[in-house]
Design a protein around this motif. Structure first.
Motif: not given
Length: 343
Positions: A10-19, A22-23, A41-45, A67-69
């Protein structure tokens, strides 16, 4: 993708700006549905939404920032590895993405647009977007509908069409994808002020269920893949009674056998179960989601998984095969969890 012990990932996304981390990659135990964290993995915000390639070898993530990516990762063992640098999507706040016909498509909430990013043959990102479809319009709900807010994009079950759900314009756009460009085939209006967020197709490909965020309802639709036509039929409440405040429905999924539809509602912290009865839905009941602010809902292997954003965990539920009602089984800690996908 399974390892030698029969476990999937399973792969779980998260909001790094809220702590958030990452993935997160987690192992899935097939018979119990249990998750076990393997890596972060903290690859992108703010990788708030993820999608896998059809063969499961590539994982894609939006970066839900101003500035989405979009970023691509190779799935190798217990930790995805970057498959090149992130690519800007020329859009603000991408909230969802899909992989289709050699492209990644992102729904950009802030700018009300859908971006098309081409892929190399090996699945890596080929460079700058090949097209950006900019939605237009507004709705009666202020301030949430002062302009377009594309919230989800996905192919239909036939693979002939791309559908984008727009909360700001109370509509679903049915598009064609050719030469890296999306063109609107038709735009289907939903009830003004409903605020459509996500859409799930029935497994038979003839119906679709649109979950509305601004009113806690599901719009039941007929889907005609020959004509690319979505026809709203009825609207049903996702809660048994009036919510105590703004309800904020979030996720909707259908069971693989097409007998049930499930939704998550953040303001009430509940999962709702519906029995599919032809073109109608019947609310069977609601259960507590096991956390706070269930942002995303997924089904895999007969279990339901919930990303509880504000309480910071992913919970999983067994499903009663007779009623469709979920039964809480366990959880893992994932701060600021936002979505779950399975390989």
């Amino acid at each position: 993708m399974a390892d030698g012990g029969g476990r999937r990932r399973a792969y779980i996304g998260s909001f790094t700006a809220a702590g958030g981390p990452g993935i997160v990659t987690a192992a899935v135990t097939a018979d119990t549905g249990a998750l076990k964290v393997l890596s972060g993995l903290n690859g992108v915000p703010d990788p708030s939404y993820l999608a896998l390639s059809a063969d499961g070898d590539l994982l894609y993530a939006v970066s839900e920032t101003a500035d989405g990516a979009v970023a691509a990762y190779r799935v190798t063992g217990d930790r995805p590895e970057p498959a090149g640098p992130p690519v800007p999507v020329d859009g603000n706040g991408p909230t969802h993405l899909a992989v289709h016909a050699g492209h990644v498509l992102t729904a950009n909430y802030g700018s009300g647009s859908v971006t098309t990013v081409p892929l190399h043959a090996d699945g890596s990102l080929a460079g700058a977007p090949s097209g950006v479809l900019r939605h237009t319009g507004s709705g009666p709900h202020t301030p949430r509908q002062q302009g377009p807010h594309a919230h989800q994009v996905q192919p239909d079950p036939s693979g002939r069409w791309i559908v984008s759900v727009d909360l700001g314009t109370d509509s679903v756009r049915v598009c064609t994808l050719a030469d890296g460009t999306l063109d609107v085939h038709r735009e289907i209006a939903l009830r003004p002020g409903s605020g459509p967020r996500h859409l799930a197709f029935h497994p038979d490909g003839t119906r679709a269920y649109v979950l509305n965020e601004l009113t806690p309802t599901l719009t039941v639709c007929r889907w005609d893949a020959e004509e690319g036509l979505l026809k709203p039929l009825s609207e049903t409440h996702v809660l048994a009674g009036a919510p105590s405040g703004d309800a904020y429905p979030s996720g909707v999924v259908t069971s693989p056998d097409g007998r049930f539809v499930w939704t998550a509602t953040r303001g009430e912290d509940v999962l709702s179960t519906f029995a599919v009865e032809g073109d109608d839905l019947r609310l069977v009941g609601t259960v507590i989601c096991g956390g706070h602010w269930p942002r995303d809902l997924a089904e895999s292997g007969g279990f339901l998984y919930v990303a509880n954003e504000r309480s910071g965990e992913v919970t999983w539920f067994a499903v009663d095969q007779a009623t469709g009602l979920p039964r809480y089984e366990g959880s893992i800690e994932v701060p600021a969890a936002s979505c779950v996908v399975f390989g």
